[in-house]
Every structure is written in C-alpha cells, then in structure tokens.
Design a protein around this motif. Sequence first.
Motif, PDB file in Angstrom:
ATOM      1  N   VAL A 191       6.569 -10.513  -1.784  1.00 22.35           N
ATOM      2  CA  VAL A 191       5.871  -9.224  -1.937  1.00 22.35           C
ATOM      3  C   VAL A 191       6.675  -8.336  -2.878  1.00 22.35           C
ATOM      4  CG1 VAL A 191       4.677  -9.275   0.284  1.00 22.35           C
ATOM      5  CG2 VAL A 191       6.948  -8.305   0.145  1.00 22.35           C
ATOM      6  N   ASP A 192       5.948  -7.450  -3.577  1.00 18.19           N
ATOM      7  CA  ASP A 192       6.648  -6.498  -4.463  1.00 18.19           C
ATOM      8  C   ASP A 192       7.022  -5.252  -3.687  1.00 18.19           C
ATOM      9  OD1 ASP A 192       4.266  -5.202  -4.159  1.00 18.19           O
ATOM     10  OD2 ASP A 192       3.652  -5.305  -6.259  1.00 18.19           O
TER      11      ASP A 192
ATOM     12  N   THR B  25       5.872 -15.611   1.809  1.00 25.07           N
ATOM     13  CA  THR B  25       5.081 -14.970   0.764  1.00 25.07           C
ATOM     14  C   THR B  25       5.936 -13.885   0.121  1.00 25.07           C
ATOM     15  OG1 THR B  25       3.065 -15.351   2.025  1.00 25.07           O
ATOM     16  CG2 THR B  25       2.933 -13.720   0.283  1.00 25.07           C
TER      17      THR B  25
ATOM     18  N   ALA C 110       5.686  -2.393  -3.519  1.00 24.75           N
ATOM     19  CA  ALA C 110       4.570  -1.638  -2.954  1.00 24.75           C
ATOM     20  C   ALA C 110       3.950  -2.363  -1.747  1.00 24.75           C
ATOM     21  CB  ALA C 110       3.492  -1.420  -4.009  1.00 24.75           C
ATOM     22  N   GLY C 111       4.466  -3.536  -1.439  1.00 28.95           N
ATOM     23  CA  GLY C 111       3.946  -4.277  -0.292  1.00 28.95           C
ATOM     24  C   GLY C 111       2.805  -5.214  -0.605  1.00 28.95           C
ATOM     25  N   ARG C 112       2.544  -5.444  -1.905  1.00 28.26           N
ATOM     26  CA  ARG C 112       1.453  -6.337  -2.306  1.00 28.26           C
ATOM     27  C   ARG C 112       1.999  -7.753  -2.506  1.00 28.26           C
ATOM     28  NH1 ARG C 112      -0.373  -2.527  -7.095  1.00 28.26           N
ATOM     29  NH2 ARG C 112       1.851  -2.763  -7.324  1.00 28.26           N
ATOM     30  N   ALA C 113       1.189  -8.735  -2.157  1.00 32.25           N
ATOM     31  CA  ALA C 113       1.584 -10.146  -2.355  1.00 32.25           C
ATOM     32  C   ALA C 113       1.578 -10.456  -3.836  1.00 32.25           C
ATOM     33  CB  ALA C 113       0.645 -11.070  -1.609  1.00 32.25           C
TER      34      ALA C 113
END
Length: 53
Positions: free
Chosen positions: A46-47, A44, A49-52
């Motif tokens: 992720v950016d 997966t 900021a840790g968001r998918a």
Amino acid sequence: MVTNVVQFKSKVPVLGDIPLMGRLFREAGTSQVLKRLYLFVTPTEVDGAGRAM
C-alpha cells in the motif's frame, strides 16, 4: 488442529428394548474426527494514502 470424539448409540425401535435379544438390534461406538484450519495470508503493498498498489 482440533480432534472431536463423538460417542453414539443407536437401536431399532421396539426390538432394541427387548431384554437379551435386544443386543442384536443395538449398536454403540465412538467416532473420531480430526479437523485442520489453514490460514492463507497474502501480502499487499500500500502507498502512503492507504491505497493498494
């Protein structure tokens, strides 16, 4: 991979305890079970900021 070897003994109550003739009412043996574990990995993205994404 995992292999389990199981030994078992079974008998008919009372009849399995009779000397000589009791052999007809008893059973013993082994059973072998082979198990495999599969592990699936899904990547997966992720950016920062840790968001998918």
